[in-house]
Design an enzyme around this catalytic site. Sequence first.
Site, short mmCIF file in Angstrom:
data_model
loop_
_atom_site.label_atom_id
_atom_site.label_comp_id
_atom_site.label_asym_id
_atom_site.label_seq_id
_atom_site.Cartn_x
_atom_site.Cartn_y
_atom_site.Cartn_z
N GLU A 1 -5.09 -3.33 -4.18
CA GLU A 1 -4.39 -3.54 -2.90
C GLU A 1 -5.19 -2.99 -1.73
O GLU A 1 -4.65 -2.45 -0.77
CB GLU A 1 -2.95 -3.01 -2.98
CG GLU A 1 -2.16 -3.78 -4.04
CD GLU A 1 -0.67 -3.60 -4.01
OE1 GLU A 1 -0.13 -3.31 -2.94
OE2 GLU A 1 -0.05 -3.79 -5.08
N ARG B 1 0.83 -1.22 0.00
CA ARG B 1 0.00 0.00 0.00
C ARG B 1 0.86 1.26 0.00
O ARG B 1 0.41 2.31 -0.48
CB ARG B 1 -0.97 -0.04 1.19
CG ARG B 1 -2.08 -1.05 0.93
CD ARG B 1 -2.92 -1.41 2.13
NE ARG B 1 -3.84 -2.49 1.74
CZ ARG B 1 -4.37 -3.37 2.57
NH1 ARG B 1 -4.09 -3.30 3.86
NH2 ARG B 1 -5.18 -4.31 2.12
N GLY C 1 -11.37 22.10 -22.24
CA GLY C 1 -11.61 21.13 -23.31
C GLY C 1 -10.37 20.34 -23.68
O GLY C 1 -10.44 19.13 -23.98
C1 LIG Z 1 -10.85 -6.92 5.43
C2 LIG Z 1 -9.50 -7.25 6.05
C3 LIG Z 1 -8.88 -5.98 6.60
C4 LIG Z 1 -9.62 -8.28 7.19
O1 LIG Z 1 -10.42 -7.82 8.16
P1 LIG Z 1 -10.84 -8.81 9.38
O2 LIG Z 1 -11.50 -7.96 10.41
O3 LIG Z 1 -11.55 -9.99 8.87
O4 LIG Z 1 -9.46 -9.39 9.87
P2 LIG Z 1 -8.49 -8.92 11.02
O5 LIG Z 1 -9.12 -9.32 12.30
O6 LIG Z 1 -8.09 -7.51 10.87
O7 LIG Z 1 -7.22 -9.83 10.78
C5 LIG Z 1 -7.33 -11.23 10.75
C6 LIG Z 1 -6.02 -11.85 11.14
O8 LIG Z 1 -4.97 -11.39 10.28
C7 LIG Z 1 -4.00 -10.67 11.04
N1 LIG Z 1 -3.56 -9.48 10.32
C8 LIG Z 1 -4.34 -8.47 9.94
N2 LIG Z 1 -3.60 -7.54 9.31
C9 LIG Z 1 -2.34 -8.00 9.35
C10 LIG Z 1 -1.12 -7.49 8.89
N3 LIG Z 1 -1.08 -6.31 8.26
N4 LIG Z 1 0.00 -8.21 9.08
C11 LIG Z 1 -0.04 -9.40 9.71
N5 LIG Z 1 -1.20 -9.96 10.18
C12 LIG Z 1 -2.31 -9.25 9.99
C13 LIG Z 1 -4.70 -10.25 12.33
O9 LIG Z 1 -3.78 -10.11 13.38
C14 LIG Z 1 -5.65 -11.43 12.55
O10 LIG Z 1 -4.95 -12.50 13.12
P3 LIG Z 1 -5.33 -13.04 14.60
O11 LIG Z 1 -6.79 -13.46 14.49
O12 LIG Z 1 -5.13 -11.88 15.50
O13 LIG Z 1 -4.39 -14.18 14.85
C15 LIG Z 1 -8.59 -7.96 5.06
O14 LIG Z 1 -9.25 -9.07 4.54
C16 LIG Z 1 -8.14 -7.07 3.96
O15 LIG Z 1 -7.14 -6.37 4.10
N6 LIG Z 1 -8.83 -7.12 2.81
C17 LIG Z 1 -8.42 -6.45 1.63
C18 LIG Z 1 -7.62 -7.40 0.81
C19 LIG Z 1 -6.99 -6.72 -0.33
O16 LIG Z 1 -6.33 -5.71 -0.17
N7 LIG Z 1 -7.19 -7.31 -1.52
C20 LIG Z 1 -6.63 -6.82 -2.70
C21 LIG Z 1 -5.41 -7.64 -3.01
S1 LIG Z 1 -4.53 -6.89 -4.27
C22 LIG Z 1 -4.51 -8.02 -5.47
O17 LIG Z 1 -4.92 -9.12 -5.33
C23 LIG Z 1 -3.87 -7.58 -6.71
C24 LIG Z 1 -2.42 -7.62 -6.46
S2 LIG Z 1 -1.62 -6.96 -7.75
O18 LIG Z 1 -1.69 -5.59 -7.86
O19 LIG Z 1 -1.28 -7.82 -8.71
#
Ligand SMILES: CC(C)(COP(=O)(O)OP(=O)(O)OC[C@H]1O[C@@H](n2cnc3c(N)ncnc32)[C@H](O)[C@@H]1OP(=O)(O)O)[C@@H](O)C(=O)NCCC(=O)NCCSC(=O)CCS(=O)O
Length: 378
Positions: free
Chosen positions: A361, A241, A338
């Site tokens: 992302e 990001r 324009g």
């Molecule tokens: C929507 C989300 C933010 C997830 O939200 P949630 O509320 O479901 O999950 P969290 O409780 O926040 O986290 C769950 C779990 O993961 C751990 N966690 C969270 N963030 C981090 C981090 N930054 N680093 C490490 N760990 C992390 C958190 O601690 C929790 O663990 P525990 O339960 O505590 O053990 C999320 O799903 C999200 O970010 N969604 C967006 C996804 C996205 O950005 N998608 C686009 C991808 S880009 C792409 O594919 C193209 C790539 S390219 O350009 O080729």
Amino acid sequence: MLLTEEYLLVQETARSLADKVIRPHVEEWEKHKIFPRPAIDALAQAGFMGMLVPEQFAGSQSDHLAFVLSIIEIAKASGSVSTIMSVHNSLACAPILKFGTKAQQEQFLMPLARGEKLGAFCLSEPQAGSDAANCQTHASHHGDTFVLNGVKQFVTSGQHADIAIIFARTDKAAKQGGLSAFIVPTNTPGYQVAKLENKMGQHASEIAQIVLEDCRIPAAYMLGNLGEGYKIALGNLEGGRLGIAAQAIGMAEEALRLSMQYAKERKTFDHFLYQHQAIGFKLADMATQLEAAKQLLYHAALLRDANRPCLKEASMAKLFASEVAEKVCREAIQIYGGYGYLQDFPLERLYRDVRVAMIYEGTSEIQRYIISKELIKD
Ligand SMILES: CC(C)(COP(=O)(O)OP(=O)(O)OC[C@H]1O[C@@H](n2cnc3c(N)ncnc32)[C@H](O)[C@@H]1OP(=O)(O)O)[C@@H](O)C(=O)NCCC(=O)NCCSC(=O)CCS(=O)O
């Protein structure tokens, strides 16, 4: 923020490389959807494809601040090239550096860091974008191999990449803990480029749909531990990001530069455009908001370089920079009137190219969700 001589040098090197090897070709690459190989090769030669990788693994051992400064300069010349560079550095090299075994780092990270090979990141799926934990791609364990099946969507460089980081389900029952990460050479049988998407902008950077059909890889290509994929993906996106915020700022700075130039050349009602308060104030707002976006970004990059948590700050930087950048490019078109709407001028391309920064992302909505959750925790 005052940049040291070292950072100014990195910035100047990126700027001059962009001016020499990217700017002269960008319109042709965009118009004909040509993958910008000469630009990627030149970036590789100058060490920009392994910026976050230490020298021992053939990288140029810079840091996130140098990385975002470079992305800003490259994006001024081409949003497409900056996307390829950002994804390669932050989504492909970084996780192998952080979670890879020594053998994986030698086999995959070193050629990536030298820019001999290109990286991609396969997380999103047709039905799982924002809800990353809902990935359905499956990896089944057979002896000392894994076999991957599924569909990955919106994969930057999906066709040209040599090495892809692929997230797949190794446990159907566990949602977040059921995902694992794999390093997959894209010449593995079963890695198929099903479709190149037709998109609004950044035409020189492809986005592919990848179908994985019995794609068999050695078990030794698993990245990190079984079930650790979700955390690897989200942690990785935190760094990615910063790259997206940087590219948005770069494109918007280019739009502002062009607007300033035009406001000083073009006269209406016997006055230069900048002498009309309506335009002068627009320019002032554009410059102020961009400066604020840059300071947010630099702060988040410095936190990451200091190994401090920066989930909230990276999301703030991406959210603010991408939304400000879209607005700046929109206002730049308004200043050109324009002419801004014509394909003969670069603003039309900048506006199309910058739009996706609010989506990929992690959408603006996801960034707000992350920031609000982090605020409650604080
Ligand atoms: C929507 C989300 C933010 C997830 O939200 P949630 O509320 O479901 O999950 P969290 O409780 O926040 O986290 C769950 C779990 O993961 C751990 N966690 C969270 N963030 C981090 C981090 N930054 N680093 C490490 N760990 C992390 C958190 O601690 C929790 O663990 P525990 O339960 O505590 O053990 C999320 O799903 C999200 O970010 N969604 C967006 C996804 C996205 O950005 N998608 C686009 C991808 S880009 C792409 O594919 C193209 C790539 S390219 O350009 O080729």
